[in-house]
Design a protein around this motif. Structure first.
Motif, PDB file in Angstrom:
ATOM      1  N   GLN A 164      -5.622   2.828 -11.899  1.00  0.00           N
ATOM      2  CA  GLN A 164      -6.391   1.318 -12.616  1.00  0.00           C
ATOM      3  C   GLN A 164      -5.842  -0.097 -12.705  1.00  0.00           C
ATOM      4  O   GLN A 164      -4.063   0.476 -12.510  1.00  0.00           O
ATOM      5  CB  GLN A 164      -5.869   1.422 -14.432  1.00  0.00           C
ATOM      6  CG  GLN A 164      -6.344   3.224 -15.474  1.00  0.00           C
ATOM      7  CD  GLN A 164      -7.529   2.200 -15.460  1.00  0.00           C
ATOM      8  OE1 GLN A 164      -8.897   2.146 -15.850  1.00  0.00           O
ATOM      9  NE2 GLN A 164      -9.034   3.912 -15.317  1.00  0.00           N
ATOM     10  N   GLU A 165      -6.260  -0.766 -12.348  1.00  0.00           N
ATOM     11  CA  GLU A 165      -5.708  -2.023 -12.125  1.00  0.00           C
ATOM     12  C   GLU A 165      -4.700  -2.856 -12.763  1.00  0.00           C
ATOM     13  O   GLU A 165      -3.782  -3.073 -12.554  1.00  0.00           O
ATOM     14  CB  GLU A 165      -6.726  -3.269 -11.497  1.00  0.00           C
ATOM     15  CG  GLU A 165      -7.491  -2.663 -10.744  1.00  0.00           C
ATOM     16  CD  GLU A 165      -8.757  -4.046 -11.008  1.00  0.00           C
ATOM     17  OE1 GLU A 165      -8.459  -5.398 -10.741  1.00  0.00           O
ATOM     18  OE2 GLU A 165      -9.725  -4.230 -10.021  1.00  0.00           O
ATOM     19  N   THR A 166      -4.730  -2.044 -14.053  1.00  0.00           N
ATOM     20  CA  THR A 166      -3.735  -2.791 -14.716  1.00  0.00           C
ATOM     21  C   THR A 166      -2.447  -2.010 -14.702  1.00  0.00           C
ATOM     22  O   THR A 166      -0.859  -2.560 -15.318  1.00  0.00           O
ATOM     23  CB  THR A 166      -3.642  -2.597 -16.063  1.00  0.00           C
ATOM     24  OG1 THR A 166      -4.357  -1.376 -16.835  1.00  0.00           O
ATOM     25  CG2 THR A 166      -4.687  -4.251 -16.850  1.00  0.00           C
ATOM     26  N   ASP A 167      -2.507  -1.441 -14.192  1.00  0.00           N
ATOM     27  CA  ASP A 167      -0.854  -0.270 -13.959  1.00  0.00           C
ATOM     28  C   ASP A 167      -0.667  -0.568 -12.430  1.00  0.00           C
ATOM     29  O   ASP A 167       0.550  -0.097 -11.812  1.00  0.00           O
ATOM     30  CB  ASP A 167      -1.480   0.989 -13.462  1.00  0.00           C
ATOM     31  CG  ASP A 167      -1.280   1.868 -15.191  1.00  0.00           C
ATOM     32  OD1 ASP A 167      -1.393   1.457 -15.524  1.00  0.00           O
ATOM     33  OD2 ASP A 167      -2.808   2.772 -15.016  1.00  0.00           O
ATOM     34  N   PRO A 171       0.580  -1.272   0.171  1.00  0.00           N
ATOM     35  CA  PRO A 171      -0.124   0.138   0.541  1.00  0.00           C
ATOM     36  C   PRO A 171       0.637   1.069  -0.280  1.00  0.00           C
ATOM     37  O   PRO A 171       2.163   0.813   1.147  1.00  0.00           O
ATOM     38  CB  PRO A 171      -0.843  -0.433   1.294  1.00  0.00           C
ATOM     39  CG  PRO A 171      -0.917  -1.728   1.571  1.00  0.00           C
ATOM     40  CD  PRO A 171       0.383  -2.384   0.872  1.00  0.00           C
ATOM     41  N   GLY A 172       0.326   1.985  -0.671  1.00  0.00           N
ATOM     42  CA  GLY A 172       1.331   3.276  -0.903  1.00  0.00           C
ATOM     43  C   GLY A 172       2.473   3.385  -1.634  1.00  0.00           C
ATOM     44  O   GLY A 172       3.313   4.495  -2.148  1.00  0.00           O
ATOM     45  N   ASN A 173       2.749   2.300  -2.123  1.00  0.00           N
ATOM     46  CA  ASN A 173       3.942   1.681  -3.051  1.00  0.00           C
ATOM     47  C   ASN A 173       3.584   1.008  -4.190  1.00  0.00           C
ATOM     48  O   ASN A 173       4.143  -0.058  -4.613  1.00  0.00           O
ATOM     49  CB  ASN A 173       5.202   1.453  -1.925  1.00  0.00           C
ATOM     50  CG  ASN A 173       6.617   1.912  -3.198  1.00  0.00           C
ATOM     51  OD1 ASN A 173       6.703   2.799  -3.588  1.00  0.00           O
ATOM     52  ND2 ASN A 173       7.914   1.363  -2.015  1.00  0.00           N
ATOM     53  N   ALA A 174       2.456   1.561  -5.339  1.00  0.00           N
ATOM     54  CA  ALA A 174       1.923   0.457  -6.412  1.00  0.00           C
ATOM     55  C   ALA A 174       2.367   1.493  -7.821  1.00  0.00           C
ATOM     56  O   ALA A 174       1.818   0.430  -8.503  1.00  0.00           O
ATOM     57  CB  ALA A 174       1.373   0.272  -5.693  1.00  0.00           C
TER      58      ALA A 174
END
Length: 406
Positions: free
Chosen positions: A304-307, A293-296
């Motif tokens: 976007q989920e794909t990112d 979390p916070g580093n995605a």
């Protein structure tokens, strides 16, 4: 010819040295059109065409960086930017400079897992190398929207989450500090001629950006072999590693190719923009593809989920000196990085980030895994070490000018 400016007794000495320098650094070869609109020969007052009078010092065939039209290069602006880059008056508490997190001897990284700001606050990501930053189309680990060095400089200065230089709310105080410095009273007007109020924030970021564009690395053994025609520059092991690196079997070159050994590169001759970010299977929390979390990565900007987990590929130039590796410094050695890619993604057995990275559903299709013998692994390390530019690490043009010369 270039000369090194350390700590001069007077500002006039600095300006006189720059005048001599500009007379012998390629200005005479500039076309009349390049000089038009810049009668002083500073390269600071006109449009992007004036960038042609700046001597980049590059070897034949090496591309010239792209320069914004509103911030052309000049020797005096680069020198001003160097002063500002290393000036601790550009932090709220006067303890940090840009150079605190970007140390020349470490290829302008800091050697930490994650960066530490002027107040001691730890960041979630490591300090990226500034070597050849002039060629990049994006400038952070995971934000595709920040694409100019002038804009990027504002983040460390005024960002609050996390605090870096800690200047939020202190802009006027910072400007007063700089206006009180005699050297700046001459350098700013020289770098920005015709500006009625040259010591201002926009010019600070332009000067720092100009200095950062000058941080060019091109003298490693790999460069001398590949571009300089020196067949003895690389060892036999490094040459074997080079063949592995550029093979379809390992596929390293897809993300770390070209003269800068990275993707998302632009220069004066570029015909289209390439902006690339990649998920390398570093995490796969609980098997659902998530990163911490916070580093995605780009996901935090786009939603976007794909990112998820997509980060920019850094240049591999001077990579042997920029440990620890990955955006969060979570892999300590080059050997560990090779193990990660050989496995097609990292497996974390236990803890809050447990998961099998090779099974991350968002992982790049280029991260497929491979096998290396012990000898091949050693050859790969030898190749990566051949990317170290020792002259870049000690070049006095890039050094802290506020330190007294020995």
């Amino acid at each position: 010819m270039r000369i090194v400016l350390r700590r001069f007794a007077t500002t006039s000495a600095v300006l006189a040295a720059l005048a001599v320098l500009s007379g012998g650094c390629g200005d005479d070869e500039a076309s009349p059109d390049a000089r038009e609109g810049d009668p002083a020969g500073t390269g600071a007052g006109g449009g992007g065409g004036d960038a042609g009078v700046y001597d980049w010092g590059l070897p034949p065939g090496f591309p010239v960086p792209r320069v914004p039209e509103d911030n052309p290069m000049s020797e005096v602006k680069v020198e001003l930017g160097r002063r500002l880059f290393y000036d601790r008056r550009l932090s709220g508490n006067g303890t940090y400079s840009c150079g605190s997190c970007h140390r020349q001897e470490l290829a302008f990284t800091d050697g930490l897992d994650v960066a530490e700001g002027s107040t001691g606050e730890l960041h979630t990501r490591g300090s990226m190398s500034l070597a050849n930053v002039a060629y990049l189309t994006t400038l952070t680990w995971g934000n595709p929207l920040i694409d100019s060095l002038e804009e990027q400089a504002l983040g460390p200065m005024f960002g609050e989450t996390p605090v870096e230089l800690g200047l939020a709310g202190l802009e006027e105080e910072m400007l007063d500090r700089l206006r009180a410095e005699p050297l700046y009273q001459d350098l700013f007007p020289a770098a920005f001629p015709g500006d009625a109020d040259p010591i201002r924030l926009a010019n600070i970021t332009k000067a720092i950006a100009a200095f950062e564009r000058s941080l060019l690395s091109y003298r490693s053994p790999y460069d001398r072999y590949s571009y300089g025609g020196d067949p003895s520059a690389m060892s036999a092991a490094a040459l074997r590693g080079k063949d592995l690196f550029f093979s379809e079997r390992l596929e390293c070159f897809h993300c770390h190719g070209g003269f800068n050994l990275s993707d998302s590169v632009a220069h004066d001759g570029t015909t289209f923009e390439e902006v690339m970010f990649h998920n390398t299977g570093l995490y796969n929390i609980d098997g659902n593809g998530a990163y911490p979390p916070g580093n995605a990565g780009v996901y935090e900007v786009s939603g976007q989920e794909t990112d998820m987990g997509r980060f920019r590929s850094p240049t591999l130039r001077n990579i042997a000196l920029t440990a620890p590796y990955m955006h969060d410094g979570s892999i300590a050695t080059l050997e560990g990085v090779l193990d990660h890619y050989a496995a097609g993604g990292r497996t974390i057995e236990s803890g809050p980030y447990a998961g099998v990275g090779s099974e991350n559903r968002y992982k790049s299709e280029l991260i497929r895994g491979f096998e290396l013998t012990a000898e091949e692994k050693a050859d790969m390390i030898a190749f990566l070490e051949s990317l170290t530019d020792e002259e870049f690490l000690t070049d006095p043009r890039f050094a802290d000018p506020w330190v007294e010369a020995p």
